[in-house]
Design a protein around this motif. Structure first.
Motif, PDB file in Angstrom:
ATOM      1  N   LEU A  69       0.824  -1.211   0.000  1.00 15.99           N
ATOM      2  CA  LEU A  69       0.000   0.000   0.000  1.00 15.99           C
ATOM      3  C   LEU A  69       0.857   1.259   0.000  1.00 15.99           C
ATOM      4  CD1 LEU A  69      -2.994   0.790   0.034  1.00 15.99           C
ATOM      5  CD2 LEU A  69      -2.883   0.850   2.534  1.00 15.99           C
ATOM      6  N   ASP A  70       2.077   1.178   0.560  1.00 24.56           N
ATOM      7  CA  ASP A  70       2.970   2.338   0.540  1.00 24.56           C
ATOM      8  C   ASP A  70       3.966   2.279  -0.611  1.00 24.56           C
ATOM      9  OD1 ASP A  70       4.159   0.199   1.866  1.00 24.56           O
ATOM     10  OD2 ASP A  70       5.148   1.416   3.392  1.00 24.56           O
ATOM     11  N   GLY A  71       3.715   1.420  -1.596  1.00 29.26           N
ATOM     12  CA  GLY A  71       4.419   1.512  -2.863  1.00 29.26           C
ATOM     13  C   GLY A  71       5.668   0.682  -3.031  1.00 29.26           C
ATOM     14  N   TYR A  72       5.962  -0.225  -2.100  1.00 33.68           N
ATOM     15  CA  TYR A  72       7.184  -1.014  -2.189  1.00 33.68           C
ATOM     16  C   TYR A  72       6.936  -2.354  -2.875  1.00 33.68           C
ATOM     17  CZ  TYR A  72       9.088   2.417   1.027  1.00 33.68           C
ATOM     18  OH  TYR A  72       9.504   3.596   1.600  1.00 33.68           O
ATOM     19  N   ALA A  73       7.869  -2.739  -3.756  1.00 34.66           N
ATOM     20  CA  ALA A  73       7.771  -4.017  -4.452  1.00 34.66           C
ATOM     21  C   ALA A  73       8.479  -5.129  -3.692  1.00 34.66           C
ATOM     22  CB  ALA A  73       8.359  -3.900  -5.855  1.00 34.66           C
ATOM     23  N   ALA A  74       9.240  -4.776  -2.689  1.00 34.80           N
ATOM     24  CA  ALA A  74       9.920  -5.724  -1.801  1.00 34.80           C
ATOM     25  C   ALA A  74      10.299  -4.947  -0.555  1.00 34.80           C
ATOM     26  CB  ALA A  74      11.158  -6.327  -2.460  1.00 34.80           C
ATOM     27  N   GLY A  75      10.655  -5.679   0.487  1.00 36.74           N
ATOM     28  CA  GLY A  75      11.090  -5.029   1.710  1.00 36.74           C
ATOM     29  C   GLY A  75      12.593  -4.803   1.728  1.00 36.74           C
ATOM     30  N   PRO A  76      13.105  -4.181   2.782  1.00 36.51           N
ATOM     31  CA  PRO A  76      14.547  -3.994   2.908  1.00 36.51           C
ATOM     32  C   PRO A  76      15.237  -5.309   3.239  1.00 36.51           C
ATOM     33  CG  PRO A  76      13.439  -3.259   4.903  1.00 36.51           C
ATOM     34  CD  PRO A  76      12.347  -3.629   3.926  1.00 36.51           C
ATOM     35  N   GLY A  77      16.554  -5.348   3.028  1.00 36.33           N
ATOM     36  CA  GLY A  77      17.338  -6.512   3.416  1.00 36.33           C
ATOM     37  C   GLY A  77      17.207  -7.687   2.484  1.00 36.33           C
ATOM     38  N   GLN A  78      17.094  -7.441   1.183  1.00 39.28           N
ATOM     39  CA  GLN A  78      16.998  -8.551   0.235  1.00 39.28           C
ATOM     40  C   GLN A  78      18.293  -9.359   0.218  1.00 39.28           C
ATOM     41  OE1 GLN A  78      15.549  -5.701  -2.932  1.00 39.28           O
ATOM     42  NE2 GLN A  78      14.530  -7.563  -3.619  1.00 39.28           N
ATOM     43  N   SER A  79      18.157 -10.673   0.079  1.00 35.43           N
ATOM     44  CA  SER A  79      19.309 -11.570   0.025  1.00 35.43           C
ATOM     45  C   SER A  79      18.912 -12.817  -0.756  1.00 35.43           C
ATOM     46  CB  SER A  79      19.758 -11.967   1.437  1.00 35.43           C
ATOM     47  OG  SER A  79      18.766 -12.774   2.064  1.00 35.43           O
ATOM     48  N   GLU A  80      19.883 -13.689  -0.994  1.00 33.45           N
ATOM     49  CA  GLU A  80      19.568 -14.932  -1.699  1.00 33.45           C
ATOM     50  C   GLU A  80      18.589 -15.777  -0.902  1.00 33.45           C
ATOM     51  OE1 GLU A  80      21.838 -18.716  -3.826  1.00 33.45           O
ATOM     52  OE2 GLU A  80      22.952 -16.904  -3.250  1.00 33.45           O
ATOM     53  N   GLU A  81      18.730 -15.761   0.421  1.00 34.26           N
ATOM     54  CA  GLU A  81      17.832 -16.538   1.271  1.00 34.26           C
ATOM     55  C   GLU A  81      16.470 -15.876   1.403  1.00 34.26           C
ATOM     56  OE1 GLU A  81      20.943 -15.577   2.150  1.00 34.26           O
ATOM     57  OE2 GLU A  81      21.845 -17.520   1.608  1.00 34.26           O
ATOM     58  N   ARG A  82      16.422 -14.546   1.327  1.00 32.77           N
ATOM     59  CA  ARG A  82      15.176 -13.785   1.446  1.00 32.77           C
ATOM     60  C   ARG A  82      15.093 -12.806   0.271  1.00 32.77           C
ATOM     61  NH1 ARG A  82      12.651 -13.815   6.389  1.00 32.77           N
ATOM     62  NH2 ARG A  82      11.892 -11.673   6.094  1.00 32.77           N
ATOM     63  N   PRO A  83      14.721 -13.294  -0.918  1.00 36.89           N
ATOM     64  CA  PRO A  83      14.783 -12.442  -2.111  1.00 36.89           C
ATOM     65  C   PRO A  83      13.879 -11.215  -2.049  1.00 36.89           C
ATOM     66  CG  PRO A  83      13.734 -14.560  -2.570  1.00 36.89           C
ATOM     67  CD  PRO A  83      14.356 -14.677  -1.230  1.00 36.89           C
ATOM     68  N   PHE A  84      12.810 -11.268  -1.246  1.00 41.55           N
ATOM     69  CA  PHE A  84      11.953 -10.094  -1.080  1.00 41.55           C
ATOM     70  C   PHE A  84      12.225  -9.363   0.232  1.00 41.55           C
ATOM     71  CE2 PHE A  84       9.869 -12.194  -4.530  1.00 41.55           C
ATOM     72  CZ  PHE A  84       9.260 -11.184  -5.252  1.00 41.55           C
ATOM     73  N   GLY A  85      13.302  -9.708   0.910  1.00 38.20           N
ATOM     74  CA  GLY A  85      13.688  -9.016   2.124  1.00 38.20           C
ATOM     75  C   GLY A  85      12.660  -9.150   3.231  1.00 38.20           C
ATOM     76  N   ASP A  86      12.550  -8.111   4.035  1.00 34.21           N
ATOM     77  CA  ASP A  86      11.578  -8.068   5.133  1.00 34.21           C
ATOM     78  C   ASP A  86      10.224  -7.679   4.553  1.00 34.21           C
ATOM     79  OD1 ASP A  86      13.649  -8.694   6.895  1.00 34.21           O
ATOM     80  OD2 ASP A  86      14.132  -6.582   7.215  1.00 34.21           O
ATOM     81  N   ASP A  87       9.532  -8.689   4.051  1.00 35.77           N
ATOM     82  CA  ASP A  87       8.338  -8.465   3.232  1.00 35.77           C
ATOM     83  C   ASP A  87       7.036  -8.769   3.963  1.00 35.77           C
ATOM     84  OD1 ASP A  87       8.517 -11.201   3.415  1.00 35.77           O
ATOM     85  OD2 ASP A  87       8.304 -11.586   1.271  1.00 35.77           O
ATOM     86  N   GLY A  88       7.086  -8.816   5.288  1.00 29.63           N
ATOM     87  CA  GLY A  88       5.886  -9.145   6.050  1.00 29.63           C
ATOM     88  C   GLY A  88       5.650 -10.633   6.189  1.00 29.63           C
ATOM     89  N   GLY A  89       6.602 -11.444   5.676  1.00 33.42           N
ATOM     90  CA  GLY A  89       6.488 -12.901   5.765  1.00 33.42           C
ATOM     91  C   GLY A  89       7.860 -13.519   5.871  1.00 33.42           C
ATOM     92  N   ASP A  90       8.086 -14.586   5.115  1.00 26.41           N
ATOM     93  CA  ASP A  90       9.349 -15.313   5.216  1.00 26.41           C
ATOM     94  C   ASP A  90      10.403 -14.827   4.228  1.00 26.41           C
ATOM     95  OD1 ASP A  90       8.407 -16.247   2.790  1.00 26.41           O
ATOM     96  OD2 ASP A  90       8.274 -18.350   3.403  1.00 26.41           O
TER      97      ASP A  90
END
Length: 204
Positions: A16-37
């Motif tokens: 809702l605030d316009g982000y396509a992924a969260g911060p902290g993207q990595s190979e283990e977490r490709p969408f970063g801190d995305d509200g889930g895993d």
């Protein structure tokens, strides 16, 4: 692009605030801190858990005849191609069409099962789009947000389809960052249980 039968389109799921992924993207977490895993499952639950409700939008996602994406969307490998990497999608990616990956490091095309071939383009967004547009039908700028913003800033996207998910992420790669003011015309909108689908013609 007016001489072609198709359009240059973009589908992007955003918070809702316009982000396509969260911060902290990595190979283990490709969408970063995305509200889930970190896999993007929360942002994209509308596609995978509510597929029947959103069938029209999902079918439209896959209808392009060629795709363009940034290297960050293709995978976590940075710099020279120093290890094998053929995308996040396994042996048979969902595109079933040519995919042009923006990169600074040359690599031979990578054919995959199901009709997808990844082509690696080192000479910029215009060259990638020109190669993708060599055929008929729509060309989709698949993402991520940084790549979409480059195409929007260059005036190269004709139709923007946003899938807005009712959660906020607060940080990460954000749609419209660095993009000059745009004039958009709303073409369609449809609310669903986990998402609101918005379609805009990009006027300039």
């Amino acid at each position: 692009m007016s001489a072609r039968a198709g359009k240059v389109v973009c589908d992007l799921t955003v918070s809702l605030d316009g982000y396509a992924a969260g911060p902290g993207q990595s190979e283990e977490r490709p969408f970063g801190d995305d509200g889930g895993d970190g896999s993007g499952a929360t942002l994209h639950a509308w596609m995978f858990e509510d597929a029947d409700e959103n069938r029209a939008e999902i079918d439209l996602l896959g209808s392009a005849r060629a795709f363009v994406m940034g290297r960050n969307m293709f995978g976590p490998v940075r710099g020279p191609w120093d290890r094998p990497w053929n995308g996040w999608w396994g042996d048979e990616p969902p595109f079933h069409a040519p995919v042009f990956v923006l990169t600074h490091h040359a690599r031979e095309p990578q054919p995959m099962a199901g009709g997808t071939t990844f082509h690696f383009v080192t000479d910029g967004i215009g060259a990638a789009l020109a190669r993708a547009a060599a055929g008929d039908g729509d060309v989709a700028v698949a993402g991520g947000a940084t790549t979409v913003n480059q195409y929007l800033a260059a005036g190269l996207i004709e139709e923007l389809r946003l899938h807005v998910v009712p959660l906020t992420l607060g940080a990460g790669p954000r749609l419209f960052d660095g993009v000059p003011p745009l004039e958009l015309a709303q073409v369609a909108s449809r609310p669903a249980r986990r998402v609101t689908h918005l379609t805009y013609e990009v006027l300039g």
